[in-house]
Write a protein that holds these residues in place. Structure first.
Motif, PDB file in Angstrom:
ATOM      1  N   ARG A  23     -35.296  16.645   2.693  1.00  0.00           N
ATOM      2  CA  ARG A  23     -34.726  17.833   2.033  1.00  0.00           C
ATOM      3  C   ARG A  23     -35.221  17.979   0.596  1.00  0.00           C
ATOM      4  O   ARG A  23     -34.729  18.807  -0.164  1.00  0.00           O
ATOM      5  N   ASP A 190     -26.630  13.684   8.481  1.00  0.00           N
ATOM      6  CA  ASP A 190     -26.867  15.121   8.365  1.00  0.00           C
ATOM      7  C   ASP A 190     -25.622  15.830   7.835  1.00  0.00           C
ATOM      8  O   ASP A 190     -25.705  16.653   6.917  1.00  0.00           O
ATOM      9  N   PHE A 191     -24.471  15.485   8.397  1.00  0.00           N
ATOM     10  CA  PHE A 191     -23.224  16.112   7.951  1.00  0.00           C
ATOM     11  C   PHE A 191     -22.899  15.746   6.505  1.00  0.00           C
ATOM     12  O   PHE A 191     -22.491  16.606   5.716  1.00  0.00           O
ATOM     13  N   ASN A 194     -25.039  17.686   4.177  1.00  0.00           N
ATOM     14  CA  ASN A 194     -24.634  19.096   4.148  1.00  0.00           C
ATOM     15  C   ASN A 194     -23.496  19.338   3.164  1.00  0.00           C
ATOM     16  O   ASN A 194     -23.355  20.448   2.622  1.00  0.00           O
ATOM     17  N   GLN A 195     -22.681  18.316   2.930  1.00  0.00           N
ATOM     18  CA  GLN A 195     -21.536  18.485   2.039  1.00  0.00           C
ATOM     19  C   GLN A 195     -21.939  18.653   0.576  1.00  0.00           C
ATOM     20  O   GLN A 195     -21.121  19.085  -0.249  1.00  0.00           O
ATOM     21  N   ASP A 198     -21.542  22.270   0.026  1.00  0.00           N
ATOM     22  CA  ASP A 198     -20.364  22.850   0.671  1.00  0.00           C
ATOM     23  C   ASP A 198     -19.099  22.316   0.003  1.00  0.00           C
ATOM     24  O   ASP A 198     -18.906  21.107  -0.081  1.00  0.00           O
TER      25      ASP A 198
END
Length: 210
Positions: A23, A190-191, A194-195, A198
């Motif tokens: 990323r 991955d989760f 993502n945070q 978010d």
């Protein structure tokens, strides 16, 4: 974005490092044994240290934008406070350096998610094989909840070495009281990553599983 990954040589930790680099993040991996991390990248910095040593943590946290913690160990069979004390030291280092975003992996079955790993883990694995480990995870979560930082607790189901699917369930009510629930370390990483973009789970403990 500059991120510090604690526990970078563990299963989830390696996935965090790998996917964070994909990323295009600038990654600092905080590890006890640098030889265990085989990933090489110009945007990866490897620091040797110990979460039980506050001084080494202070310099690692400095100038980071966020800290992701996948801290773990294999000292399952006797009481210890590696997870809780290590996390306490991480949070104190973050407060001193004014680094606010903290994302930490624990597990379903901890705290108010008790029982949500399914009957097999609730009635056998946790009480007979991993009681000390899960008791310390409970203390770890309490320490995080008492922090004023922007924290998120990520509670995966039982972890596998499967590939990243990119599709999973997440939320405060995720889990199952009867059937065992699982998720890969790759999808957990991955989760967690993502945070970083978010705010929906600020100051919440969220389950994640397939």
């Amino acid at each position: 974005m500059k991120i510090l990954i604690i526990g970078a040589t563990g299963g989830t930790g390696k996935e965090l490092v790998k996917q964070a680099l994909e990323r295009n993040f600038d990654v600092t991996a905080f590890v006890r044994n640098p030889d265990k991390l085989k990933i090489k990248n110009d945007r990866l910095k490897v620091l040797q240290g110990n979460v039980l040593n506050p001084e080494s943590l202070y310099s690692a946290v400095k100038e980071q934008d966020a800290v992701l913690c996948a801290l773990g160990h294999k000292r399952w069979f006797y009481p210890n406070n590696i997870l809780s004390q290590g996390t306490k030291n991480i949070l104190e280092a973050m407060e001193k350096n004014n680094v606010r975003r903290f994302i930490c992996e624990t597990s379903l079955g901890v705290g108010n998610s008790f029982g949500k790993l399914g009957l097999y883990y609730t009635l056998f694995t946790i009480p007979f094989i991993l009681p000390f480990y899960f008791w310390d995870k409970g203390r770890q979560e309490k320490i995080i909840r008492s922090s004023s930082l922007d924290w998120t607790i990520v509670r995966p189901g039982m972890l596998t070495n499967g590939t990243k699917k990119g599709k999973y369930k997440h939320g405060e009510k995720v889990g199952n009281f009867l059937w065992s629930v699982r998720i890969s370390r790759a999808d957990t990483a991955d989760f967690m990553l993502n945070q970083l973009a978010d705010k929906n789970y600020f100051h919440k403990a969220v389950g994640v599983c397939w």
